[in-house]
Design a protein around this motif. Structure first.
Motif, PDB file in Angstrom:
ATOM      1  N   ILE A 534     -30.968 -97.154 -51.876  1.00  0.00           N
ATOM      2  CA  ILE A 534     -31.700 -96.228 -51.003  1.00  0.00           C
ATOM      3  C   ILE A 534     -32.202 -95.013 -51.787  1.00  0.00           C
ATOM      4  CG2 ILE A 534     -31.517 -94.717 -48.993  1.00  0.00           C
ATOM      5  CD1 ILE A 534     -31.564 -97.765 -48.405  1.00  0.00           C
ATOM      6  N   GLN A 535     -31.391 -94.500 -52.700  1.00  0.00           N
ATOM      7  CA  GLN A 535     -31.771 -93.301 -53.452  1.00  0.00           C
ATOM      8  C   GLN A 535     -32.937 -93.571 -54.399  1.00  0.00           C
ATOM      9  OE1 GLN A 535     -28.036 -92.124 -55.193  1.00  0.00           O
ATOM     10  NE2 GLN A 535     -27.327 -91.117 -53.321  1.00  0.00           N
ATOM     11  N   VAL A 562     -28.305-100.645 -41.522  1.00  0.00           N
ATOM     12  CA  VAL A 562     -28.126 -99.205 -41.657  1.00  0.00           C
ATOM     13  C   VAL A 562     -28.342 -98.849 -43.125  1.00  0.00           C
ATOM     14  CG1 VAL A 562     -26.550 -97.252 -41.397  1.00  0.00           C
ATOM     15  CG2 VAL A 562     -26.443 -99.169 -39.782  1.00  0.00           C
ATOM     16  N   ALA A 563     -29.122 -97.792 -43.365  1.00  0.00           N
ATOM     17  CA  ALA A 563     -29.360 -97.334 -44.737  1.00  0.00           C
ATOM     18  C   ALA A 563     -28.420 -96.175 -45.039  1.00  0.00           C
ATOM     19  CB  ALA A 563     -30.812 -96.894 -44.907  1.00  0.00           C
ATOM     20  N   GLU A 564     -27.627 -96.315 -46.117  1.00  0.00           N
ATOM     21  CA  GLU A 564     -26.685 -95.269 -46.515  1.00  0.00           C
ATOM     22  C   GLU A 564     -27.313 -94.380 -47.578  1.00  0.00           C
ATOM     23  OE1 GLU A 564     -22.255 -96.936 -46.222  1.00  0.00           O
ATOM     24  OE2 GLU A 564     -23.448 -98.064 -47.669  1.00  0.00           O
ATOM     25  N   GLY A 565     -26.830 -93.151 -47.637  1.00  0.00           N
ATOM     26  CA  GLY A 565     -27.236 -92.250 -48.709  1.00  0.00           C
ATOM     27  C   GLY A 565     -28.618 -91.658 -48.545  1.00  0.00           C
ATOM     28  N   VAL A 566     -29.074 -91.474 -47.325  1.00  0.00           N
ATOM     29  CA  VAL A 566     -30.389 -90.865 -47.080  1.00  0.00           C
ATOM     30  C   VAL A 566     -30.255 -89.352 -47.253  1.00  0.00           C
ATOM     31  CG1 VAL A 566     -32.232 -90.511 -45.396  1.00  0.00           C
ATOM     32  CG2 VAL A 566     -31.052 -92.725 -45.527  1.00  0.00           C
ATOM     33  N   GLU A 567     -30.996 -88.801 -48.216  1.00  0.00           N
ATOM     34  CA  GLU A 567     -30.827 -87.385 -48.572  1.00  0.00           C
ATOM     35  C   GLU A 567     -31.989 -86.495 -48.112  1.00  0.00           C
ATOM     36  OE1 GLU A 567     -28.054 -86.498 -49.919  1.00  0.00           O
ATOM     37  OE2 GLU A 567     -27.262 -88.467 -50.427  1.00  0.00           O
ATOM     38  N   ASP A 568     -33.113 -87.105 -47.702  1.00  0.00           N
ATOM     39  CA  ASP A 568     -34.261 -86.273 -47.340  1.00  0.00           C
ATOM     40  C   ASP A 568     -35.144 -86.996 -46.321  1.00  0.00           C
ATOM     41  OD1 ASP A 568     -36.090 -88.033 -48.905  1.00  0.00           O
ATOM     42  OD2 ASP A 568     -34.990 -87.177 -50.592  1.00  0.00           O
ATOM     43  N   ASP A 573     -38.589 -91.500 -43.791  1.00  0.00           N
ATOM     44  CA  ASP A 573     -39.899 -91.984 -43.360  1.00  0.00           C
ATOM     45  C   ASP A 573     -40.223 -93.335 -43.993  1.00  0.00           C
ATOM     46  OD1 ASP A 573     -40.262 -89.768 -41.783  1.00  0.00           O
ATOM     47  OD2 ASP A 573     -41.413 -88.656 -43.295  1.00  0.00           O
ATOM     48  N   VAL A 574     -39.917 -93.496 -45.291  1.00  0.00           N
ATOM     49  CA  VAL A 574     -40.170 -94.758 -45.978  1.00  0.00           C
ATOM     50  C   VAL A 574     -39.376 -95.885 -45.306  1.00  0.00           C
ATOM     51  CG1 VAL A 574     -39.834 -96.024 -48.136  1.00  0.00           C
ATOM     52  CG2 VAL A 574     -40.771 -93.706 -48.186  1.00  0.00           C
ATOM     53  N   VAL A 583     -29.972 -94.702 -40.025  1.00  0.00           N
ATOM     54  CA  VAL A 583     -29.747 -94.110 -41.346  1.00  0.00           C
ATOM     55  C   VAL A 583     -28.482 -93.255 -41.307  1.00  0.00           C
ATOM     56  CG1 VAL A 583     -32.196 -94.099 -41.966  1.00  0.00           C
ATOM     57  CG2 VAL A 583     -31.203 -92.098 -40.824  1.00  0.00           C
ATOM     58  N   GLN A 584     -27.970 -93.010 -42.505  1.00  0.00           N
ATOM     59  CA  GLN A 584     -26.736 -92.234 -42.657  1.00  0.00           C
ATOM     60  C   GLN A 584     -26.819 -91.517 -43.988  1.00  0.00           C
ATOM     61  OE1 GLN A 584     -23.320 -94.779 -42.436  1.00  0.00           O
ATOM     62  NE2 GLN A 584     -21.864 -93.230 -43.124  1.00  0.00           N
ATOM     63  N   GLY A 585     -26.442 -90.248 -44.041  1.00  0.00           N
ATOM     64  CA  GLY A 585     -26.479 -89.516 -45.298  1.00  0.00           C
ATOM     65  C   GLY A 585     -26.482 -88.028 -45.070  1.00  0.00           C
ATOM     66  N   TYR A 586     -26.548 -87.273 -46.176  1.00  0.00           N
ATOM     67  CA  TYR A 586     -26.471 -85.820 -46.088  1.00  0.00           C
ATOM     68  C   TYR A 586     -27.679 -85.200 -45.382  1.00  0.00           C
ATOM     69  CZ  TYR A 586     -22.372 -85.656 -49.155  1.00  0.00           C
ATOM     70  OH  TYR A 586     -21.112 -85.786 -49.686  1.00  0.00           O
ATOM     71  N   TRP A 587     -28.802 -85.926 -45.322  1.00  0.00           N
ATOM     72  CA  TRP A 587     -29.947 -85.389 -44.570  1.00  0.00           C
ATOM     73  C   TRP A 587     -29.584 -85.257 -43.092  1.00  0.00           C
ATOM     74  CZ3 TRP A 587     -33.609 -88.294 -41.311  1.00  0.00           C
ATOM     75  CH2 TRP A 587     -34.666 -87.476 -40.865  1.00  0.00           C
ATOM     76  N   ILE A 588     -28.771 -86.183 -42.612  1.00  0.00           N
ATOM     77  CA  ILE A 588     -28.297 -86.106 -41.234  1.00  0.00           C
ATOM     78  C   ILE A 588     -27.166 -85.081 -41.145  1.00  0.00           C
ATOM     79  CG2 ILE A 588     -27.363 -87.405 -39.282  1.00  0.00           C
ATOM     80  CD1 ILE A 588     -30.134 -88.288 -40.216  1.00  0.00           C
ATOM     81  N   SER A 589     -26.119 -85.307 -41.926  1.00  0.00           N
ATOM     82  CA  SER A 589     -24.983 -84.392 -41.934  1.00  0.00           C
ATOM     83  C   SER A 589     -23.976 -84.833 -42.985  1.00  0.00           C
ATOM     84  CB  SER A 589     -24.299 -84.370 -40.561  1.00  0.00           C
ATOM     85  OG  SER A 589     -23.100 -83.609 -40.618  1.00  0.00           O
ATOM     86  N   ARG A 590     -23.285 -83.890 -43.524  1.00  0.00           N
ATOM     87  CA  ARG A 590     -22.122 -84.219 -44.333  1.00  0.00           C
ATOM     88  C   ARG A 590     -21.008 -84.724 -43.412  1.00  0.00           C
ATOM     89  NH1 ARG A 590     -21.790 -82.391 -49.546  1.00  0.00           N
ATOM     90  NH2 ARG A 590     -23.606 -81.198 -50.283  1.00  0.00           N
ATOM     91  N   PRO A 591     -20.027 -85.403 -43.931  1.00  0.00           N
ATOM     92  CA  PRO A 591     -18.898 -85.818 -43.085  1.00  0.00           C
ATOM     93  C   PRO A 591     -18.255 -84.607 -42.419  1.00  0.00           C
ATOM     94  CG  PRO A 591     -18.834 -86.970 -45.192  1.00  0.00           C
ATOM     95  CD  PRO A 591     -19.904 -85.921 -45.326  1.00  0.00           C
ATOM     96  N   LEU A 592     -17.922 -84.765 -41.149  1.00  0.00           N
ATOM     97  CA  LEU A 592     -17.408 -83.652 -40.354  1.00  0.00           C
ATOM     98  C   LEU A 592     -15.949 -83.887 -39.985  1.00  0.00           C
ATOM     99  CD1 LEU A 592     -20.486 -83.563 -37.989  1.00  0.00           C
ATOM    100  CD2 LEU A 592     -19.954 -81.795 -39.681  1.00  0.00           C
ATOM    101  N   SER A 593     -15.193 -82.808 -39.959  1.00  0.00           N
ATOM    102  CA  SER A 593     -13.804 -82.897 -39.514  1.00  0.00           C
ATOM    103  C   SER A 593     -13.768 -83.101 -38.006  1.00  0.00           C
ATOM    104  CB  SER A 593     -13.046 -81.623 -39.875  1.00  0.00           C
ATOM    105  OG  SER A 593     -13.552 -80.522 -39.139  1.00  0.00           O
ATOM    106  N   ALA A 594     -12.630 -83.530 -37.500  1.00  0.00           N
ATOM    107  CA  ALA A 594     -12.483 -83.737 -36.057  1.00  0.00           C
ATOM    108  C   ALA A 594     -12.698 -82.438 -35.297  1.00  0.00           C
ATOM    109  CB  ALA A 594     -11.103 -84.307 -35.756  1.00  0.00           C
ATOM    110  N   GLU A 595     -12.359 -81.315 -35.937  1.00  0.00           N
ATOM    111  CA  GLU A 595     -12.513 -80.016 -35.290  1.00  0.00           C
ATOM    112  C   GLU A 595     -13.980 -79.585 -35.233  1.00  0.00           C
ATOM    113  OE1 GLU A 595      -8.546 -80.756 -36.594  1.00  0.00           O
ATOM    114  OE2 GLU A 595     -10.415 -80.646 -37.783  1.00  0.00           O
ATOM    115  N   ASP A 596     -14.753 -79.911 -36.286  1.00  0.00           N
ATOM    116  CA  ASP A 596     -16.153 -79.487 -36.343  1.00  0.00           C
ATOM    117  C   ASP A 596     -17.094 -80.430 -35.611  1.00  0.00           C
ATOM    118  OD1 ASP A 596     -15.395 -77.347 -37.883  1.00  0.00           O
ATOM    119  OD2 ASP A 596     -15.802 -78.344 -39.794  1.00  0.00           O
TER     120      ASP A 596
END
Length: 615
Positions: A534-535, A562-568, A573-574, A583-596
């Motif tokens: 993906i990168q 599902v595409a992993e590692g989507v950063e932008d 769009d591609v 999609v899944q990756g830091y463009w969506i969100s970093r991993p979140l704790s149960a509290e956040d």
């Protein structure tokens, strides 16, 4: 006639008493004679009808009389043996003595060796060889002449049976200590030999060297050419190791594609490295299999025993650590366990102990990474990820601690912990108005092999009142799945998961050895394309083509992707233009704790999701 008349006259002249006494004597002599004649007849019958061969010889070995059984044993008639020494006809031709030696032969009745059974390889008239068991005794005839009496028995069948039993025992003993494919010593023999070598070296103030050889990408040979080619590669490696080590060394196969070499009396690290380098070069020589040229390389970890060391497992552990270093540095090389590696080994051993405690006490952390639907502009699921917050070292990444967990055999327990956290989080999502979100967790080979995995998952879902179709299990595409028809295979476990109503995804898809074959054979719900593809999807034509074909294939097969590692946004769009909407990756969100996580999910409902994410 005169003698009879004289005898009769003498009898008439005797007194009645004398005649009576003489009559008793004559009757006694007649009875003795009859008894002797009967005994002789019984002896003759016993000899002639005995199952054992009986032969009478003079002390210089000449046959005087053979019984019928001896004739049958030798395959000769009496006339062919009487007057001859058996040395001239009974032994194999290559063992037959010269005429001079036969003529010089003589039994010695005082020789104690004749008191025991003796075994000889003999030859029948037709040339057939057999084993003859002979006992010898000596007797004098009525004329005072001493003879040798031989009792002979054909024990060929017994000897052959004993030989077969001996071969079977030797075969079992060999199989217990050797690898059936390569003929090398096995792990048990290696440990036994190394323990003795270390003990001997300690007593002589010497050292021994140990090489731990592991083939690089051996699975690729099996997957590409088949298991027969893999076996040929293992045999090739075994021959290469034998060819490069010195006499007195031990070569053993201790695992599927793992070998060890024990080198006695290695005194210098330089010598150990020299042997390791030569072994690596010899293993790398290509070999032919079914008219194909196949190459195999290896990584080697080498260790030199310290003075007084006697534990083979400790030395193997050092070589293992050096082997891990060789793999980390790029494979196809040899690394020596030195002081620097020793320091790191001690530190990692401490880390391993701490990780085992963390898994055992359930103190590892878990975070959740969102999965986003580009078409619907909404979050559709969460992946459960494990993290280790070390009390002193801080946050330790999964790339650092998961290999340790795998080596310690803790992956199954670690994954069960992730499963529990995933179900707990899904229950919380349902309670807080996010019941539409799915939850997933990773399952290693160890978890798939756990006999109670599916039952525990079903029980956890039912206990929490969760929908099974909203729970997904992610399995690495590089897992050795086996056949669905094999009851205990990983493929069978995946089938059971799907039959129970769960979803199963192939994780890190596109970087394994047989991904398309897995799509054809496994009952999976979809794939997650590896981040390394993906990168590069916007800058590498090859990666772009591969990703496009994977998406098209999955859409044709009705599989989720599902595409992993989507950063932008540009990469998203591609992918959307290619037909991948999840999609899944830091463009969506970093991993979140149960509290956040609750706050982040609430924020997605305030405005357009993509604008919220990009902002």
């Amino acid at each position: 006639m005169l003698g009879a008349t004289f005898l009769l006259g003498s009898l008439l002249l005797r007194s009645r008493a004398e005649n009576k006494a003489l009559s008793v004597t004559l009757r006694g002599t007649r009875r003795d004679l009859i008894r002797q004649l009967r005994e002789a007849e019984h002896f003759r019958m016993a000899c002639e009808h005995a199952s054992d061969g009986i032969v009478i010889q003079t002390l210089d070995g000449i046959v005087v009389w053979p019984n019928p059984a001896y004739c049958r044993i030798m395959g000769r008639g009496p006339e062919e043996m009487i007057g001859r020494n058996p040395l001239s006809y009974a032994l194999p031709k290559e063992k037959t003595p010269s005429k001079k030696e036969i003529k010089a032969f003589r039994y010695d009745p005082d020789d104690p060796t004749f008191d025991s059974l003796q075994l000889f390889e003999n030859r029948r008239k037709n040339g057939e060889l057999f084993w003859n068991q002979i006992s010898i005794s000596f007797r004098k005839s009525t004329a005072g002449e001493q003879h040798a009496i031989l009792i002979c028995r054909d024990v060929t069948q017994q000897i052959q049976q004993e030989e077969r039993l001996r071969e079977a025992r030797n075969k079992l003993a060999h199989e217990a200590t050797h690898d059936s494919l390569t003929g090398l010593s096995n792990r048990a023999a290696f440990l036994d030999y190394t323990a003795g070598a270390l003990e001997a070296a300690a007593g002589a103030s010497n050292w021994i060297g140990l090489l731990h050889v592991d083939l690089d990408h051996f699975k690729a040979i099996n997957d590409t050419h088949g298991h027969s080619a893999g076996d040929a590669a293992l045999i090739h490696v075994a021959g290469a190791l034998r060819a490069e080590v010195m006499a007195g060394s031990l070569v053993a196969r201790v695992g599927g594609d793992e070998f060890v070499v024990v080198l006695p009396e290695i005194r210098r690290v330089e010598d150990l490295r020299d042997v390791a380098d030569r072994v690596a070069r010899r293993v790398a020589d290509p070999f032919y299999w079914n008219d194909r040229l196949i190459s195999v390389s290896c990584s080697i970890g080498a260790a030199l025993s310290t003075e007084g060391e006697t534990d083979p497992n400790a030395l193997l552990l050092q070589a293992d650590f050096a082997l891990y270093e060789a793999k980390t540095l790029g494979r196809g090389r040899a690394e020596i366990y030195d002081e620097a590696l020793h320091s790191r080994h001690v530190q990692q051993s401490e880390r391993a102990s701490e990780l085992a405690d963390a898994v055992d006490t359930g103190t590892l952390d878990h975070v959740f990474q969102p999965i986003f639907d580009l078409d619907g502009q909404k979050v559709i699921g969460l992946e459960t990820l494990v993290r280790w917050a070390h009390p002193e070292a801080g946050l330790i990444g999964p790339d650092d601690f998961l290999p340790i967990a795998d080596e310690l055999g803790l992956m199954g327990a670690l994954d069960l912990g992730s499963m529990s956290k995933a179900l707990e989080q899904k229950h919380m999502l349902d309670r807080t108005g996010h019941s539409e979100l799915s939850i997933s967790f990773n399952a290693s080979s160890s978890l798939l092999a756990h006999p109670e995995f599916v039952n525990r998952l079903v029980w956890g879902v039912e206990a929490g009142g969760l929908a099974r179709e909203q729970v997904a299990i992610e399995v690495l595409e590089t897992t050795a799945f086996g056949k669905v028809t094999e009851k205990s295979s990983h493929a069978a476990t995946i089938r059971d998961l799907r039959d129970a109503g769960f979803k199963v995804y192939l994780d890190d898809f596109g970087v394994g050895y047989a991904g398309l074959a897995h799509l054809a054979e496994l009952a999976v719900s979809g794939v997650k394309i590896d981040r390394s593809l993906i990168q590069n999807v916007r800058g590498d034509d090859t990666a772009t083509k591969i990703v496009r074909k994977i998406i098209e294939l999955c859409n044709d097969l009705g599989l989720n992707v599902v595409a992993e590692g989507v950063e932008d946004r540009q990469t998203a769009d591609v992918l959307l233009n290619m037909g991948c909407t999840a999609v899944q990756g830091y463009w969506i969100s970093r991993p979140l704790s149960a509290e956040d996580l609750p706050g982040w999910l609430a924020a997605q409902k305030i405005g357009p999701a993509l604008r919220m994410i990009s902002g």
